[in-house]
Design a protein around this motif. Sequence first.
Motif, PDB file in Angstrom:
ATOM      1  N   TRP B 455     -40.595   9.418  -4.778  1.00  0.00           N
ATOM      2  CA  TRP B 455     -39.835   8.250  -5.260  1.00  0.00           C
ATOM      3  C   TRP B 455     -39.301   8.508  -6.675  1.00  0.00           C
ATOM      4  O   TRP B 455     -38.157   8.191  -6.996  1.00  0.00           O
ATOM      5  N   GLN B 479     -33.966   7.408   0.987  1.00  0.00           N
ATOM      6  CA  GLN B 479     -34.659   6.298   0.317  1.00  0.00           C
ATOM      7  C   GLN B 479     -35.273   5.340   1.330  1.00  0.00           C
ATOM      8  O   GLN B 479     -36.413   4.900   1.178  1.00  0.00           O
ATOM      9  N   THR B 482     -38.302   6.895   2.831  1.00  0.00           N
ATOM     10  CA  THR B 482     -39.423   6.875   1.871  1.00  0.00           C
ATOM     11  C   THR B 482     -40.051   5.488   1.819  1.00  0.00           C
ATOM     12  O   THR B 482     -41.279   5.347   1.839  1.00  0.00           O
ATOM     13  N   THR B 483     -39.221   4.486   1.776  1.00  0.00           N
ATOM     14  CA  THR B 483     -39.761   3.133   1.682  1.00  0.00           C
ATOM     15  C   THR B 483     -40.623   2.803   2.900  1.00  0.00           C
ATOM     16  O   THR B 483     -41.688   2.201   2.771  1.00  0.00           O
TER      17      THR B 483
END
Lengths: 661, 673
Positions: B455, B479, B482-483
């Motif tokens: 992150w 992103q 990753t979240t």
Amino acid sequence: GALGDVSSTSQEHQLIEDVLSVMMGIEGRYITVQLPTKHYDSPEFTVDPSVEPSLSTLVSRILPLCGYYSQLIRFVENKSCYHHGLVNQALSAAITNLIKDYMLLVTQLEEQHQHWALTLHKLYFYVEKTMAVMDMLACVTRVISKSEAHGGAVLSILHDRTVSLTGCGQLQDVMVFLTQSAAVPYMNILAKWLYRGIINDPYNEFMVVDRESGSEENEDEDLADDYWEKRYTIIPQNIPTFLQVHANVILRTGKYLNVIRQSDHSVVCPHQEELVYSVRDRSYAEVIERTYNFASKRLLELLMKEKDLMGRLRSVKHYFLLDQGDFVVQLMSLCEDELSKNIDDVVPTRLESLLELALRTSAANSDFYKDDIECDLQPITLMTQMLRILSIETEDEREYYPQEERLQLTGLQGFSLGYRVTWPVSLVLDRKTIACYQMIFRHLFYCKHVEKLLCRVWVSNKVAKSFPLSASRTYTAAFALRQRMLNFIQNIEYYMMFEVIERNWQNFINKMQKVENVDEVLAFHNDFLSGCLKDCMLTSPELLRMISKLTTICVSFANFIERMKKYYLEAELWMSDERRDSIDREESPEPAATIHEDSQSFEQTISRFELQFSGMIYTLMERISEMGRDNYNDALVNVIYRLDFNMYYAKKHEHLRMATS
Amino acid sequence: QSYFKNAVMEVAEKVLIREVLFIFQGIEGSIIKFDASKDTYRIDNKVRLSASQKELILKLSDVGWLYNKVQSFCEWGGSVAGSERTAGRSTAGLVNQSLVLALREELTEYCRLIALLEAQIQEGGDTPLCEASSGLTLRRLVMWTLEPRARLLALVYLTHAARQVYGGACVSAIYQHMQHGNPGHRAVVRHVLTLACTPVYVMLTQWLLDGTLDDPHHEFFIASDPTVPDDKLWQDKYSIRWSMLPSFINKCQAEKVLASGKSLNFLRNVCHFRAPIAGRDAIKTALQQTTVESLFTPEENTQLDDLVALTFRETSSHVLEEILARHKLLDHLRALRRYLLLGQGDFINYLMQILNVELCKPASNLYPHNLSSLLETAVAASNAQYEEPDILQRLDVRLLEVSPGDLGWDVFSLDYHVDGPIGTVFTAECMQQYLMLFNALWKDKRMEMILSDIWREQAATSKLCRELPELGVVLHGVQLLTTEMVHLVHQMEYYMTFEVLECSWHGLMTTLKTAHSLDQVIDAHKHFLDRIIAGALLDDQSKQVRTHLRTFYNLIQNLRGLQERLSLAVCSEVHARRTHQEAVKARTDAGDFGTWAEQEEIEKKRRKEFMLKVVPKLKSDLRINTQTYQDMVQSFLLMLTQHDDDNLHLLSTRLDFNEYYHRRDYRLNQRLT
């Protein structure tokens, strides 16, 4: 040689010698024995035929005594075996004692005989009294052997015989002695059960049987609710007749003691006395009563003090009787989405976590027992459930059975709470009781839900303020109906919450303050619940059906308005500029064209709803007042005053009737 | 001659009575003989007797037969078989010896009666003519022997029961006969049982009072295994010999007895507790009130039961006090929770950071001393430094078995040394479980660290990416992924800390508060560990789930690779463009042409290459990663919902709170009611 050849004095002497032998169970020279086919029957004796007839007859008068003796001996030998049970063994021991006396008599007679001082007449005179006793004993033992009685049954036979001998003086005394001795092992078992709740009964003689004995390892928490109902049971044939009336009390005493023991409390009954059988003064009855009171009181103490029964009940009331307002509202708004699905699509775990959330975010958080609440989805509606219960053992029992209505059921209709209770609180809050609470809960919860729907309609109605006057007239009928519905549902709720549940609860609490033993607790609690069920109109299928119809009308009305909301908003506010932006333009490009027909049918639908609703509410009120006429001290009649506070319906109804007639 | 030989003899009753009295003591007479083949007495045929006399004699001879049985049992002590008669008595054990003693006492009593009867004959013996005055006839004998016969019969029952059993089993066998309705019978059994129980009673009291076992014949129901060393004393040394447990002592009592003596031995041998143990006096006085009879008549007198309960309570509380107060069990538990179950956040975090470099090396290049110095650094830098020195001393680094290809991360583990009395609670198996848990939790924690690294890098990359709009899609995709992963890891951690660790810990603490004995503590601890292991998906039942989780960790590693490549690509591209622009600017500043066609061409080509080669590669990588991840999550959720554990259902609901995955997979839609 034959005895007939000698003189009658010698004959007599020889016969006495033989009689003495036979009296000890040994065949004589001139008196022969045929053993009976059944072991409990008396043997047959035959006297040498050559004997002088008068002597022979006299001898044959004495001979039954010898038969009794051999019967008794056989009984004693037979019943002393281990598998015949303690009672039979004790009885045998007592009989042996009596036989000893008898033998003493025989030896005394023998001594006289040796001194040539015994004649048959004398002999007959000496044994006559003993004969009656022996006769009675033989008779009793025969009954016992014949019926192969065992344990309590033996005592029953003995007791009955004892009672039937009232007034026979010495005979009865003998019987009392027998019964008392035979009852000793039984009374010991009974005492152990009454004082400690333990059954030590190797030959299954006691009247209470423990179905779980031997498997003590699996005494886990997950005992079924009816575990205690089923664990100890009464064996009817093992109840001695003199304990018949106390049987239930005895069962419960030991059971309570066991309950207390299971909760890790050792109990020792303070006034332990030996239980002795007696015919006349029933000292054992007093002891039984006393121990029962003790056990019951102790259990009550355990429930009330250590298990905080009242706190539990209060907590149950919070959740099941919607006592905790903020929790209910919270729960309802959290679960609404999930519960509006079909019942099969509702995810129980999600519901569970929502419930948890509602519990922890409301004032219920401070409740000590909140973790015991769980969700419970039931695949039938409340009405079907109630009707099924009510129709049990009536003619229409089958009518409600095979209905498959699962598919149309929403989660809301099937939703209810569950409550995990541990032993021994589950003695009071057993599955049946929880089911009653659940029924009330479902009823109240559904009413609350209907109220919520109607309130939402009310909110959306507020928009009508900005309608032009001409247009809003179309909707007044709908608004008026909504108001009446709201009025109805709120009053019904008020009635149930305050006039039924609160009042019954107060009564219950008052009674509970003076409660003495556990049975009273159970009875009071039961009264409370059945009172609530009855006054909430759940027990009358007719009323319940009406109420549920009314709520259905309300729900479909609310849904209808909700559906129409979009259209009427567009229809009425299309022109007003300031509202135009707020309405999504893309959805209805040409609203004006469809509106007219809609509003036409809108008015019609509303009037149809109105008709249905009024009709239903009239029948309901009529039915209630009819019932009130039959039984006017019911709380139920109050509903009418609430529902028809300003005589609106009464007047209107009058009007209606006039018009039709 | 022959006629005379076969001549029938008339016998006077007096002679008969004399014979019968001999028979009563098992001695053959001239008229009444013992028939060994039929195991009965019979009357010599030559003797002429009336039928009734014969019957009477046979009846009386029964008594003699019974006497013989008991007598022969006494002789060989009821041991295994007749052939060992001589050896039997000494090896049969103490209980059998005392049983024989009791039987002999009874027989003596019986013989006294016979002697009395004998005396009666003697008295009347002088009068020649008739026996009448003697007062003893065969019939009278029947009456006199009625009671002794019953007693002998009871004894025969007992000898029969006590055949071929010894010790506690023998006592149980005799005890069975206590259950009789006949009071006389019960009294006999009671008397015999009292004597027979004496050895057991003595052993029991010794065991309760001193914890010593003096049981040469293995008759007592507690057995000890001398080969077991002291550190396993509590678990393995003493056991209940179930076959020797007298049936009047129930299982619960037996366990209490075992625990009492064991506790004494534990205090003495493991805790090296020398001082006299408090509360002994109360036990001693309680002991004085008990009698042998209270052993087997629990309903009449509860002294023994009370004594057992009292001793158990006293010794157990003593052991508990020893373990809890002197050896600080709770502190150790807390320490284990803090260090091995990652309870001390700041310490673990710091440790992980400083170990990062070291642990990324291959496992074979690791040296424990390097690691332990790092551990010390971590302790000094965190709140762990305020811990008791004793506890810090026990904390250590340990490297697990290295298999080829392992990184440092795979083999690193913290360790906690336990020894002495607390080792009884923290057994080797328990410590193994702790290590296993540490390993799993450490891995989870590391994944969280990796994700937070990713992150952080993303934040930097996204800044650079503003200059590269063509990579915006990829960056956004990364992103999102990753979240999602962060969400999963966080939920898992939440689940582990709050639903598993915290709940189990709470359970452990409440049980410890109410525990009465060390066994309860050990059980509670075991239960605590089992619960955590099940919750951490390390038990057999959730093996599949755990492997799934491992693939998820691999995905995180992959994502890290992808992120690295992405940031590398972004950096190099941005760098290239910047140098290009700077060069242009520099030239323009110098008054030259900023660029020219040839160079422009090179730049364009480079950019085209970037667009055609690097970007699609990244895009496809991302797609593959996302796809595998989502498939994995879906099957993971499915597994969780099908798991038996309710908590995992809740976890699955939480992971999929807004039904994001639910809508993608019909399998998650299965009906649950």
